[in-house]
Write a protein that holds these residues in place. Sequence first.
Motif, short mmCIF file in Angstrom:
data_model
loop_
_atom_site.label_atom_id
_atom_site.label_comp_id
_atom_site.label_asym_id
_atom_site.label_seq_id
_atom_site.Cartn_x
_atom_site.Cartn_y
_atom_site.Cartn_z
N PRO A 33 0.83 -1.20 0.00
CA PRO A 33 0.00 0.00 0.00
C PRO A 33 0.87 1.25 0.00
O PRO A 33 2.10 1.18 0.16
CB PRO A 33 -0.78 -0.13 1.31
CG PRO A 33 0.12 -0.90 2.21
CD PRO A 33 0.87 -1.85 1.31
N THR A 55 1.28 6.94 6.18
CA THR A 55 0.50 5.86 6.78
C THR A 55 0.85 5.79 8.25
O THR A 55 1.68 6.56 8.74
CB THR A 55 0.77 4.52 6.07
OG1 THR A 55 -0.11 3.52 6.58
CG2 THR A 55 2.21 4.06 6.30
N ASP A 56 0.21 4.89 8.98
CA ASP A 56 0.50 4.78 10.42
C ASP A 56 0.67 3.32 10.81
O ASP A 56 0.41 2.40 10.03
CB ASP A 56 -0.59 5.45 11.25
CG ASP A 56 -1.98 4.88 11.01
OD1 ASP A 56 -2.08 3.72 10.55
OD2 ASP A 56 -2.96 5.57 11.28
N ALA A 58 -1.01 1.47 12.86
CA ALA A 58 -2.24 0.67 12.88
C ALA A 58 -2.59 0.16 11.49
O ALA A 58 -3.01 -0.99 11.32
CB ALA A 58 -3.39 1.50 13.45
N GLY A 59 -2.40 1.02 10.49
CA GLY A 59 -2.68 0.60 9.12
C GLY A 59 -1.73 -0.48 8.64
O GLY A 59 -2.13 -1.43 7.96
N ARG A 62 -2.70 -3.78 10.32
CA ARG A 62 -3.89 -4.34 9.68
C ARG A 62 -3.53 -5.00 8.35
O ARG A 62 -3.99 -6.11 8.03
CB ARG A 62 -4.94 -3.24 9.49
CG ARG A 62 -6.27 -3.74 8.93
CD ARG A 62 -7.35 -2.68 9.03
NE ARG A 62 -6.95 -1.41 8.43
CZ ARG A 62 -6.62 -0.32 9.12
NH1 ARG A 62 -6.63 -0.33 10.45
NH2 ARG A 62 -6.27 0.78 8.50
N TRP A 63 -2.70 -4.32 7.56
CA TRP A 63 -2.27 -4.86 6.27
C TRP A 63 -1.50 -6.17 6.46
O TRP A 63 -1.72 -7.15 5.74
CB TRP A 63 -1.40 -3.83 5.56
CG TRP A 63 -0.72 -4.30 4.32
CD1 TRP A 63 -1.29 -4.78 3.17
CD2 TRP A 63 0.69 -4.35 4.09
NE1 TRP A 63 -0.33 -5.11 2.26
CE2 TRP A 63 0.90 -4.85 2.79
CE3 TRP A 63 1.81 -3.99 4.86
CZ2 TRP A 63 2.16 -5.01 2.23
CZ3 TRP A 63 3.07 -4.14 4.31
CH2 TRP A 63 3.24 -4.66 3.01
#
Length: 203
Positions: A33, A55-56, A58-59, A62-63
């Motif tokens: 991403p 982005t962070d 948490a993202g 999740r990915w």
Amino acid sequence: MRLLDAGDGGVLAEFENLDTVLAHYRALDASRPAGIVDLVPAARTILVRFDPQRTDRAGIARWLRETGPATGLATEAGALVRIPVHYDGPDLSAVGELTGLGPDGVVSAHTGSDWTVAFAGFAPGFGYLVGGDPRLRVPRRDDPRTEVPAGAVGLAGEFSGVYPRKSPGGWQLIGHTTERMWEVDREPPALLRPGDTVRFVAV
């Protein structure tokens, strides 16, 4: 999978074994991403470096948890790299004795199956290759050399590899190649990237 913080712009994903790392790396590499700076696979981990401005954590977490071998993602096959080898290494006879294959059998086994670049390390351009003939699994030398020449082809445990430059080393040396594993002016500089397939060819 266990996720660990790795500085302000990194997440380290830990896996059970190298096979799992390779399977996840291929899926992750095919679905990067926005904001991913780099993916760095190792023997049991993948380091994800990301841009905190895009982005962070948490993202990224999740990915990582949602992307894996079971997601059915189409992944690109790595490049096929043929490496010509002169099988004249100082440890070729010793490896022939350790394996029971003899020198000719070692050459046949080393060239007879494709290897996969699992990860890079030790020195720029050094790829740890796996998936070769299991009969070639030999221990590291009891007395490591203080100087191994650039281009030396070696074996140690489940791995094979090519020394990109002159350095100390403890692998069993079975030959050498004139291929350059690392060139700063080349794009990319490393001849081998994780996921690539390596086929050794006897000269």
